[in-house]
Design a protein around this motif. Sequence first.
Motif, short mmCIF file in Angstrom:
data_model
loop_
_atom_site.label_atom_id
_atom_site.label_comp_id
_atom_site.label_asym_id
_atom_site.label_seq_id
_atom_site.Cartn_x
_atom_site.Cartn_y
_atom_site.Cartn_z
N GLN A 286 0.83 -1.19 0.00
CA GLN A 286 0.00 0.00 0.00
C GLN A 286 0.87 1.24 0.00
OE1 GLN A 286 -2.41 -0.33 3.46
NE2 GLN A 286 -3.44 -2.16 2.78
N LEU A 287 0.30 2.31 -0.46
CA LEU A 287 1.00 3.58 -0.48
C LEU A 287 0.05 4.64 0.07
CD1 LEU A 287 3.60 4.99 -1.57
CD2 LEU A 287 2.34 5.42 -3.66
N ASP A 288 0.55 5.41 1.04
CA ASP A 288 -0.21 6.54 1.53
C ASP A 288 -0.03 7.64 0.48
OD1 ASP A 288 -0.83 9.07 2.75
OD2 ASP A 288 -0.91 7.99 4.65
N HIS A 289 -1.04 7.84 -0.35
CA HIS A 289 -0.91 8.75 -1.50
C HIS A 289 -0.78 10.21 -1.08
CE1 HIS A 289 -1.41 5.68 -4.50
NE2 HIS A 289 -2.40 5.18 -3.79
N GLN A 290 -1.40 10.60 0.01
CA GLN A 290 -1.31 12.00 0.43
C GLN A 290 0.09 12.36 0.89
OE1 GLN A 290 -4.37 12.24 3.37
NE2 GLN A 290 -6.00 12.48 1.85
N LEU A 291 0.72 11.47 1.65
CA LEU A 291 2.06 11.74 2.16
C LEU A 291 3.17 11.12 1.32
CD1 LEU A 291 1.40 11.18 5.98
CD2 LEU A 291 1.50 13.34 4.73
N LYS A 292 2.79 10.29 0.35
CA LYS A 292 3.74 9.58 -0.51
C LYS A 292 4.68 8.70 0.33
CE LYS A 292 3.60 12.78 -4.34
NZ LYS A 292 2.54 12.21 -5.03
N LEU A 293 4.07 7.96 1.28
CA LEU A 293 4.81 7.03 2.12
C LEU A 293 4.35 5.61 1.83
CD1 LEU A 293 4.73 8.88 5.56
CD2 LEU A 293 6.65 8.69 4.01
N THR A 294 5.28 4.70 1.84
CA THR A 294 4.95 3.29 1.68
C THR A 294 4.50 2.73 3.02
OG1 THR A 294 6.62 3.08 -0.05
CG2 THR A 294 5.88 1.05 0.98
N CYS A 295 3.48 1.91 3.00
CA CYS A 295 2.94 1.30 4.21
C CYS A 295 3.25 -0.19 4.17
CB CYS A 295 1.44 1.54 4.27
SG CYS A 295 0.66 0.86 5.74
N VAL A 296 3.83 -0.71 5.25
CA VAL A 296 4.09 -2.14 5.36
C VAL A 296 3.33 -2.66 6.57
CG1 VAL A 296 6.31 -2.13 4.17
CG2 VAL A 296 6.23 -1.73 6.64
N ARG A 297 3.03 -3.95 6.55
CA ARG A 297 2.23 -4.56 7.62
C ARG A 297 3.03 -5.68 8.27
NH1 ARG A 297 -2.93 -4.26 8.86
NH2 ARG A 297 -3.94 -5.96 9.96
N ALA A 298 3.02 -5.69 9.59
CA ALA A 298 3.73 -6.71 10.35
C ALA A 298 2.98 -8.04 10.29
CB ALA A 298 3.89 -6.28 11.81
N VAL A 299 3.73 -9.12 10.12
CA VAL A 299 3.13 -10.45 10.27
C VAL A 299 2.94 -10.68 11.77
CG1 VAL A 299 4.20 -11.30 8.14
CG2 VAL A 299 5.33 -11.68 10.33
N PRO A 300 2.12 -11.62 12.18
CA PRO A 300 1.97 -11.89 13.61
C PRO A 300 3.31 -12.23 14.26
CG PRO A 300 0.28 -13.04 12.35
CD PRO A 300 1.24 -12.46 11.36
N ARG A 301 3.50 -11.82 15.49
CA ARG A 301 4.78 -12.04 16.20
C ARG A 301 5.14 -13.52 16.23
NH1 ARG A 301 7.98 -8.08 19.12
NH2 ARG A 301 9.50 -9.28 20.27
N GLY A 302 4.15 -14.39 16.29
CA GLY A 302 4.39 -15.83 16.29
C GLY A 302 4.95 -16.34 14.97
#
Length: 144
Positions: free
Chosen positions: A84-100
């Motif tokens: 995903q990309l935050d289009h307003q701020l032009k930042l890439t968004c990454v998502r954490a996998v579960p800690r397990g």
Amino acid sequence: MCKYCYLKVHYKLLVIWRKATNYVCCNPLFHGHPHYDCALIQLTPTQTAFIHLILMFTCKITGFRVLQLALVQPYTAGIGAQHQLDHQLKLTCVRAVPRGSSISIPVDSMIHSALLYPDPAHKDNFLVVDHVNGDMFLCMKTWE
């Protein structure tokens, strides 16, 4: 097994093509508070990923060489074609996998330390802050 709190990551600057060093921290008591850095790693020969350090250690197996490993939480959920990309701020968004779902990686797969900021609107989402470092800015241009 021997645990470590700091690691020097050597890399070549993309901005001026000179060698540089980042220091990544994985310390449960850094000036009285826990401090665990994030980094960009070479996940496969063609894919990079962001990770959050949990533990860095060396392990000597009798009859084999010493292994330098890190236990990390990958931020790979939703990357690749779906990142995903935050289009307003032009930042890439990454998502954490579960800690397990944490994995062990060789420490020499680390490319660069990284600044990831928690997305206040979405749990386990992090924004890649590439604007404070010219080299990370160029890394992210090829990552997208």
